[in-house]
Motif scaffolding. Structure first.
Motif, mmCIF file in Angstrom:
data_model
loop_
_atom_site.group_PDB
_atom_site.id
_atom_site.type_symbol
_atom_site.label_atom_id
_atom_site.label_comp_id
_atom_site.label_asym_id
_atom_site.label_seq_id
_atom_site.Cartn_x
_atom_site.Cartn_y
_atom_site.Cartn_z
ATOM 1 N N ALA A 182 -32.898 -93.563 50.583
ATOM 2 C CA ALA A 182 -34.124 -94.627 49.869
ATOM 3 C C ALA A 182 -34.441 -95.661 51.110
ATOM 4 N N LYS A 183 -35.860 -95.771 51.045
ATOM 5 C CA LYS A 183 -36.399 -96.915 51.894
ATOM 6 C C LYS A 183 -37.277 -97.972 51.151
ATOM 7 N N THR A 184 -37.188 -99.062 51.717
ATOM 8 C CA THR A 184 -38.119 -100.195 51.363
ATOM 9 C C THR A 184 -39.555 -99.834 51.875
ATOM 10 N N THR A 185 -40.633 -100.715 51.243
ATOM 11 C CA THR A 185 -41.758 -100.249 51.264
ATOM 12 C C THR A 185 -42.234 -100.494 53.015
ATOM 13 N N ASP A 186 -41.164 -101.210 53.714
ATOM 14 C CA ASP A 186 -41.641 -101.134 55.072
ATOM 15 C C ASP A 186 -40.707 -100.327 55.939
ATOM 16 N N GLY A 187 -40.340 -99.176 55.271
ATOM 17 C CA GLY A 187 -39.336 -97.945 56.128
ATOM 18 C C GLY A 187 -38.179 -98.408 56.347
ATOM 19 N N LYS A 188 -37.476 -99.250 55.773
ATOM 20 C CA LYS A 188 -36.088 -99.527 56.336
ATOM 21 C C LYS A 188 -35.285 -98.859 55.149
ATOM 22 N N ASP A 214 -32.506 -92.946 62.366
ATOM 23 C CA ASP A 214 -33.471 -93.139 63.286
ATOM 24 C C ASP A 214 -34.607 -94.199 62.453
ATOM 25 N N ALA A 215 -34.169 -94.584 61.444
ATOM 26 C CA ALA A 215 -35.263 -95.640 60.815
ATOM 27 C C ALA A 215 -35.207 -96.671 61.718
ATOM 28 N N LYS A 216 -36.580 -97.341 61.706
ATOM 29 C CA LYS A 216 -36.846 -98.537 62.472
ATOM 30 C C LYS A 216 -37.375 -99.692 61.692
ATOM 31 N N THR A 217 -37.282 -100.931 62.358
ATOM 32 C CA THR A 217 -38.044 -102.056 61.923
ATOM 33 C C THR A 217 -39.318 -102.245 62.227
ATOM 34 N N ASP A 218 -40.117 -103.056 61.787
ATOM 35 C CA ASP A 218 -41.497 -103.032 62.004
ATOM 36 C C ASP A 218 -41.741 -103.425 63.596
#
Length: 289
Positions: A182-188, A214-218
């Motif tokens: 699962a990810k937040t709307t900003d991809g985390k 490999d998930a990334k912050t903004d």
């Protein structure tokens, strides 16, 4: 109102009743509640709670985690166990957020709806995970509360627990099949949130469960970058065994190789180079120092 005791109620309850009739507020209201509770006058407690807070007495008692009042109000039989506020927050939501295992248990035993959601998608499990209440999370999972419920911005219970570094809650949720991707709307995702919070035990657990590394912050940061920045070299080596981007950079342009060079961690730097980490001009300078 005169000062005479009310017949049959006892001195404490009589004092509480006088305070109630005078519109007790602030410390007087608290005293009236205390006197009424000690005298066992729960109908009076309910009246005081509703007068003092302007809300359903059961909601107020649940929010405070005040189990004797909750028990007595439920035992009276005329309280709505599924009472909620205008924004949809129910008695169970308040109790879960307060971390009151006993109040949550009492409400569930009385048939409280564990699937109730607020306008922003929160359910009791999400409130308990957000508040880091391990025992309440376990109780709700035993009652089959929706483990994959999400808020309107995409956060599930696992993401709340990862953000707080609650290893025990994470393990409970993962064992119950909570969505690790699962990810937040900003991809985390959960692993990235745990790495951002420097909750390394949680990061290791999530890696064990196959969470995407490999998930990334903004800004482009990932778990490998955060681990290198914090000097977590053993964890960094483990992350190098995943598909984690070795060239992720901070907003200042530093990557894991720079942090390794600055710390004199040449074995780790060598591993990064073997993984194809790009060496730019300022990185060559650091490696030569």
């Amino acid at each position: 109102m005169d000062g005479r005791p009310v017949e049959g109620m006892g001195k404490l309850a009589a004092l509480a009743m006088r305070l109630c009739r005078r519109g007790a507020k602030a410390n007087q209201g608290a005293s009236a509640l205390r006197f009424a509770a000690r005298a066992g006058k729960w109908d009076l407690v309910r009246r005081l709670l509703e007068r003092k807070c302007g809300r359903n007495a059961l909601l107020v008692a649940a929010q405070a985690g005040w189990w004797p009042a909750v028990y007595q109000l439920l035992d009276g039989g005329d309280c709505d166990v599924n009472a909620n506020t205008a924004d949809g927050k129910s008695t169970l939501h308040f109790a879960a957020a307060a971390g009151s295992w006993l109040v949550v248990h009492l409400l569930l035993e009385k048939g409280c709806d564990d699937s109730a959601r607020t306008g922003d998608g929160m359910n009791a499990l999400l409130y308990a995970a957000e508040a880091n209440e391990w025992e309440v999370v376990r109780l709700l999972l035993q009652r089959s509360c929706d483990v994959d419920a999400k808020t309107t911005d995409g956060k599930n219970a696992l993401l709340f627990a990862a953000e707080a570094g609650q290893w025990g809650v994470l393990r409970l949720l993962l064992d119950k099949g909570c969505d690790a991707d699962a990810k937040t709307t900003d991809g985390k995702n959960a692993l990235l949130l745990a790495a951002e919070a420097e909750e390394w035990r949680a990061v290791r657990l999530l890696l064990d469960k196959g969470c995407d590394a490999d998930a990334k912050t903004d800004e482009g940061g990932n778990a490998l970058l955060f681990a290198a920045q914090a000097g977590q070299w053993d964890l960094g080596l483990r992350l190098l065994g995943t598909d984690c981007d070795v060239d992720a950079k901070t907003s200042e342009g530093k990557n894991a190789l720079i942090f390794a060079a600055e710390a004199g961690e040449w074995d780790f730097a060598r591993c990064l180079l073997q993984k194809g980490c790009e060496v730019q001009r300022h990185e060559r300078t650091a490696l030569c120092c």
